[in-house]
Design an enzyme around this catalytic site. Structure first.
Site, PDB file in Angstrom:
ATOM      1  N   ASP A   6      -1.777  -9.966  -8.714  1.00  0.00           N
ATOM      2  CA  ASP A   6      -2.831  -9.194  -8.053  1.00  0.00           C
ATOM      3  C   ASP A   6      -3.692 -10.193  -7.291  1.00  0.00           C
ATOM      4  OD1 ASP A   6      -4.637  -7.215  -7.290  1.00  0.00           O
ATOM      5  OD2 ASP A   6      -5.747  -7.281  -9.174  1.00  0.00           O
ATOM      6  N   SER A   7      -4.574  -9.678  -6.452  1.00  0.00           N
ATOM      7  CA  SER A   7      -5.529 -10.551  -5.773  1.00  0.00           C
ATOM      8  C   SER A   7      -6.405 -11.285  -6.773  1.00  0.00           C
ATOM      9  CB  SER A   7      -6.408  -9.736  -4.827  1.00  0.00           C
ATOM     10  OG  SER A   7      -7.153  -8.764  -5.561  1.00  0.00           O
ATOM     11  N   TYR A  38      -8.436  -8.855  -1.547  1.00  0.00           N
ATOM     12  CA  TYR A  38      -7.401  -8.557  -0.561  1.00  0.00           C
ATOM     13  C   TYR A  38      -7.845  -7.482   0.429  1.00  0.00           C
ATOM     14  CZ  TYR A  38      -3.449 -11.140  -2.672  1.00  0.00           C
ATOM     15  OH  TYR A  38      -2.581 -12.106  -3.120  1.00  0.00           O
ATOM     16  N   CYS A  69      -1.171  -4.520  -7.565  1.00  0.00           N
ATOM     17  CA  CYS A  69      -2.270  -4.457  -6.597  1.00  0.00           C
ATOM     18  C   CYS A  69      -1.939  -3.385  -5.574  1.00  0.00           C
ATOM     19  CB  CYS A  69      -2.448  -5.809  -5.919  1.00  0.00           C
ATOM     20  SG  CYS A  69      -3.655  -5.837  -4.578  1.00  0.00           S
ATOM     21  N   ASN A  70      -2.786  -2.379  -5.462  1.00  0.00           N
ATOM     22  CA  ASN A  70      -2.543  -1.298  -4.509  1.00  0.00           C
ATOM     23  C   ASN A  70      -2.568  -1.799  -3.071  1.00  0.00           C
ATOM     24  OD1 ASN A  70      -2.621   1.555  -5.984  1.00  0.00           O
ATOM     25  ND2 ASN A  70      -4.064   0.223  -7.011  1.00  0.00           N
ATOM     26  N   CYS A 179      -7.400   1.396  -7.160  1.00  0.00           N
ATOM     27  CA  CYS A 179      -7.415  -0.064  -7.147  1.00  0.00           C
ATOM     28  C   CYS A 179      -7.286  -0.502  -8.599  1.00  0.00           C
ATOM     29  CB  CYS A 179      -8.712  -0.601  -6.541  1.00  0.00           C
ATOM     30  SG  CYS A 179      -8.925  -2.402  -6.690  1.00  0.00           S
ATOM     31  N   THR A 180      -6.435  -1.480  -8.871  1.00  0.00           N
ATOM     32  CA  THR A 180      -6.195  -1.848 -10.272  1.00  0.00           C
ATOM     33  C   THR A 180      -7.407  -2.475 -10.935  1.00  0.00           C
ATOM     34  OG1 THR A 180      -5.176  -3.929  -9.527  1.00  0.00           O
ATOM     35  CG2 THR A 180      -3.708  -2.074 -10.002  1.00  0.00           C
TER      36      THR A 180
END
Length: 255
Positions: A6-7, A38, A69-70, A179-180
Site C-alpha cells: 500500500d502507499s 498516493y 490500495c484502492n 480506501c484501505t
C-alpha cells in the site's frame, strides 16, 4: 509467500483479513511511505511505483501479490497483471454489495480524490450501482491520521465528523470504505452514524480471493510476517502495535 503493498499503513486492514483467512501462509507487507499519499500522485507515477514494488516483492519470493490500495488498483493493476508473472489480487470499493443491500437507495463512498475521479471508479458505478444514488466523498486528511497512528482523539474525531456528519441528512444506509486506511477510523464513523448504517469494507473479499487462488497449495516456509517501508523504519515500528496490536521488526526497502 503472499506479498502485499500500500502507499502506507492503510493496507494493514487488508493484512488483518488475509492473515485471518490464511493463517498458515507467510506474508510480506511493504508500505511505500516515501511516496504517501498516493491520492495526490499522477497515474503515470502510480504505475511506475506499483511496478517497481511488484518486481521487488516478486524477487523476495512472492507467489501472489495483493494490491492493498484502492488508488494503486485504480491506476496500475491492469498494467501490473500484464508485466508481473504472479497472480494479483486487487481491491476496489464495495459498491456492488452496498448497492444490492441498500434499502433507501442512497449510499456513500468514502475514498481518495484520485480514486473518486478515476475511470475505474466510474466504470464500477456503471456496472454495479444500478438505480442506487451514490454520494462520493473524499476523506481529506484521513490517510495522514492513520499513518501517524492518530486514530482516536479530538483531531481524528473532528476530521472524520467534517466528512461524515453531513451524510446524516442524506438518508444513506451504507457507507463504503473505499480506501484501505479508512477501516482504522471505522469506530469513529460508527459513533457518528449509529448502528443503522452499514459500513462496507472490501478487505474480506480480497482475502477470500487470495484463498481461492492459493487453494490446493501449501507454503514452503512456515508462517512468518515481514514488514518493509520505503521511508524511515522508526515511525512504522511505532505505529504497527496501534493498528494491528503487535510489534514487528521493520526493514527498509530502498526502491
Amino acid at each position: 509467500m503472499i506479498a502485499m503493498f500500500d502507499s502506507g499503513l492503510g493496507g494493514l486492514s487488508v493484512w488483518r483479513a488475509v492473515t485471518r483467512e490464511l493463517p498458515e501462509w507467510p506474508v510480506t507487507y511493504l508500505a511505500d511511505q516515501a511516496y504517501v499519499p498516493y491520492g495526490s500522485k499522477s497515474r503515470e507515477q502510480l504505475i511506475e511505483r506499483s511496478l517497481r514494488i511488484g518486481h521487488f516483492l516478486h524477487e523476495q519470493g512472492a507467489s501472489l501479490l495483493v494490491v492493498a490500495c484502492n488508488t494503486a488498483t485504480s491506476a496500475a493493476v491492469d498494467t501490473m497483471r500484464k508485466e508481473l508473472p504472479i497472480p494479483i489480487v486487487a481491491i476496489e470499493p464495495a459498491v456492488k454489495p452496498a448497492a444490492r443491500a441498500s434499502r433507501t437507495g442512497r449510499i456513500a463512498v468514502l475514498a481518495t480524490e484520485f480514486m473518486l475521479q478515476s475511470a475505474r471508479f466510474h466504470s464500477l458505478l456503471q456496472r454495479h450501482a444500478g438505480t442506487v444514488e451514490v454520494l462520493p466523498r473524499p476523506g481529506r486528511g484521513w490517510v495522514e491520521l492513520v499513518e501517524a497512528g492518530r486514530i482516536d482523539g479530538d483531531e481524528a474525531r473532528e476530521k472524520v465528523a467534517a466528512v461524515v456528519e453531513p451524510l446524516l441528512a442524506e438518508n444513506v444506509d451504507h457507507i463504503v470504505l473505499g480506501c484501505t486506511h479508512y477501516p482504522f477510523l471505522a469506530p469513529l464513523i460508527r459513533d457518528i452514524v449509529g448502528p443503522d448504517v452499514v459500513l462496507d469494507d472490501p478487505a474480506e473479499g480480497s482475502a477470500r480471493r487470495a484463498a481461492d487462488l492459493l487453494a490446493g497449495k501449501a507454503p514452503q516456509k512456515p508462517n512468518g510476517y515481514r514488514f518493509y517501508t520505503t521511508a524511515d523504519t522508526a515511525p512504522m515500528s511505532d505505529v504497527l502495535p496501534v493498528l494491528i496490536g503487535h510489534p514487528y521488526p521493520v526493514q527498509h526497502a530502498g526502491i
